[in-house]
Design an enzyme around this catalytic site. Structure first.
Site, short mmCIF file in Angstrom:
data_model
loop_
_atom_site.label_atom_id
_atom_site.label_comp_id
_atom_site.label_asym_id
_atom_site.label_seq_id
_atom_site.Cartn_x
_atom_site.Cartn_y
_atom_site.Cartn_z
N ASP A 1 0.84 -1.20 0.00
CA ASP A 1 0.00 0.00 0.00
C ASP A 1 0.88 1.25 0.00
O ASP A 1 1.98 1.24 -0.55
CB ASP A 1 -0.92 -0.05 1.24
N HIS B 1 -3.70 6.15 3.70
CA HIS B 1 -4.46 5.02 3.16
C HIS B 1 -3.97 3.69 3.73
O HIS B 1 -4.77 2.87 4.20
CB HIS B 1 -4.34 5.03 1.64
N SER C 1 -11.19 -0.25 -1.21
CA SER C 1 -9.96 -0.30 -0.42
C SER C 1 -10.24 -0.63 1.04
O SER C 1 -9.40 -1.21 1.73
CB SER C 1 -9.22 1.04 -0.48
#
Length: 533
Positions: A158, A190, A345
């Site tokens: 990621d 994220h 996600s």
């Protein structure tokens, strides 16, 4: 002289006829002059070494003549057990020469991959954990077995992870930075958010699993396919040397245009025993058009909303294996505290966390995990989307009254200071990127990143009680993701750029070996039967 000329002309004609395909990516955002080269499955280590030596010589010769590209050369080298390849910056003539090697399967332009999530408002109710352990929406507790993923390692491929966040309790380490930006932190938020859903004490499903941060996307949430393939390769090798691939989970909450190279790399990780959870994408379209979601061997995850409907943004279609909570999910943010994000996600790490949980509880691994998730799930999703073969929403077994819950560890009973549902953590001092945790001298730092074969930090986590106080409303400036708007990100200090280092070269090709491969009858049969295998 005449015989030699005949041989040279014949070799050139055969090479042209059998040149590997240089794939076209007309709808993708490509990295200028950057390519991924995949070798055929039967390429031996010696063949691969010879090819690299030849490439070094050819590339140097071409660049010396033209000198039109800056920082050219090999960037990443991939060496799975059954898949070899590399990426780099090359001019057009070098790429044509590469494609002529009969050991090359295909050449693919390097494309940009992005995260599949967006930042939204803070302080919305947390519901994903409760939903995956209860038969109906609206439950107020997360019930789970006390094994909680212990002994399993989760790889977050990621934007990086704030490994110092209090929710990870010292179970997270920094592994690798394939972005090579010298910035060993999560500047996007994220990766920290998705990791909190997987293994966090407060927000996570597998609350005792370990986590390894593998940074493949920059602080803007995007990066080249070549770096993502390198991150997969690094993760597989690290898992092999630290507990085994059958005790490893990989989460990939990212995606982009269809990529044969990325799909092949993901398939290799699965073949070697890892479980891969992949986000389906946020374009409300067929997931079959994106990678790595379109790879059949991974577990591709669509997003659900609180009412068990498919999230309006979630991709759909034949590639979807499961649905998981993805709308308005609260999890960890860099520096401490929490934030809300939505996207596939956020759905994929629910599946990755539950996979780690089941692997520890039931001893399953690899492809069997996705099948088990389908068995335990509930047929709850409404409007799964055109051509979607499933409406299954993940569940840890509580919805069906059986395994996996032999010794439940329920959420604490409600009290003024200890609410029953997971709440946002009380704000604390922000962790410093790369700062080692107390009692964990083995944890890598930004100047000393973890390498495959490096042992994990100490097993037990501190076990201190976590304050149950709800986190007061706080707006967190988030990143802007493709096609969506969000508040401007918090300012980050600049970080130096570190270019990749090309791999050195060596000897030339073996002419006798090439002659046999070109004119031996076995070559033709192998070439056509294995080209797409």
């Amino acid at each position: 002289m005449g015989v030699f000329r005949f041989i040279s002309i014949s070799l050139a004609a055969v090479s042209a006829a059998n040149a590997a395909q240089i794939l076209s990516m007309p709808h993708a955002q490509t990295v200028p002059n950057s390519y991924i080269v995949m070798m055929k499955d039967d390429t031996s280590d010696d063949d691969f070494n010879h090819h690299q030596s030849w490439l070094q010589s050819t590339h140097t010769h071409n660049i010396t003549r033209r000198a039109t590209i800056q920082n050219a050369g090999m960037r990443h080298k991939y060496n799975f057990s059954k898949m070899k390849g590399y990426s780099g910056i090359f001019d057009e003539e070098t790429i044509k020469d590469i494609a002529k090697d009969p050991k090359v399967m295909f050449v693919e332009p390097d494309t940009i991959i992005s995260v599949h999530g967006k930042v939204e408002q803070s302080n919305v109710p947390s519901w994903g954990l409760a939903r995956i352990s209860n038969p109906q929406p609206g439950a107020g507790s997360y019930i789970y077995d006390s094994s909680a993923g212990e002994g399993i390692t989760v790889y977050s491929v990621d934007t990086g992870v704030d490994v110092n966040h209090e929710d990870f309790e010292g179970r997270a380490i920094w592994g690798s930075n394939q972005v090579n930006d010298g910035d060993d932190r999560d500047g996007s938020g994220h990766g920290t958010h998705t990791s909190g859903t997987m293994v966090g004490k407060e927000f996570g499903i597998a609350k005792k699993a370990k986590l390894v941060a593998v940074k493949v996307l920059g602080n803007d949430g995007s990066g080249p396919t070549s770096g993502i393939v390198a991150g997969i390769n690094w993760s597989v090798e690290h898992a092999r040397q630290n507990g085994g691939t059958k005790k490893a989970v990989m989460n990939m909450s990212l995606g982009g245009s269809s990529s044969s190279a990325l799909n092949r790399a993901a398939a290799q990780a699965v073949e070697q025993g890892m479980f891969l959870s992949v986000a389906a994408g946020n374009d409300n379209q067929d997931a079959q058009s994106s990678s790595p979601a379109s790879e059949p061997s991974v577990c591709t995850v669509g997003s659900s909303a609180e009412d068990d409907s498919r999230s309006s943004f979630s991709n759909w279609g034949p590639a979807i294996d499961l649905f998981a909570p993805g709308s308005n999910i609260i999890s960890a943010r860099p520096g401490g505290g929490s934030q809300s994000m939505s996207g596939t996600s956020m759905a994929a790490p629910h599946v990755a966390g539950l996979a780690a949980y089941l692997m520890a509880l039931e001893g399953i691994s690899g492809g069997a995990v996705c099948d088990r998730l389908k068995e335990l799930g509930t047929s709850s999703i409404t409007d799964a989307g055109p051509g979607t073969p499933t409406n299954v929403l993940i569940n840890n077994g509580g919805a069906k009254g059986g395994k996996p819950n032999p010794n439940p560890a329920p959420s604490p009973s409600p009290s003024p200071s200890q609410p029953s549902e997971p709440q946002q953590p009380t704000p604390s001092q922000p962790g410093q990127p790369g700062e080692p945790f107390p009692g964990e001298p083995q944890q890598p730092t930004p100047s000393q990143p973890g390498q495959p074969g490096e042992p994990f930090p100490g097993e037990p986590f501190p076990g201190e009680p976590f304050p149950g106080e709800p986190f007061p409303g706080e707006s967190f400036p988030g990143e802007s993701f493709p096609g969506e708007s969000a508040p401007a990100p918090a300012p980050m200090p600049p970080s130096p750029q570190h270019p990749h280092t090309p791999y050195p070269g060596g000897d030339n090709f073996d002419f006798d070996g090439l002659w046999k491969k070109y004119f031996g009858g076995e070559h033709w049969r192998k070439m056509f039967s294995s080209f797409w295998n």
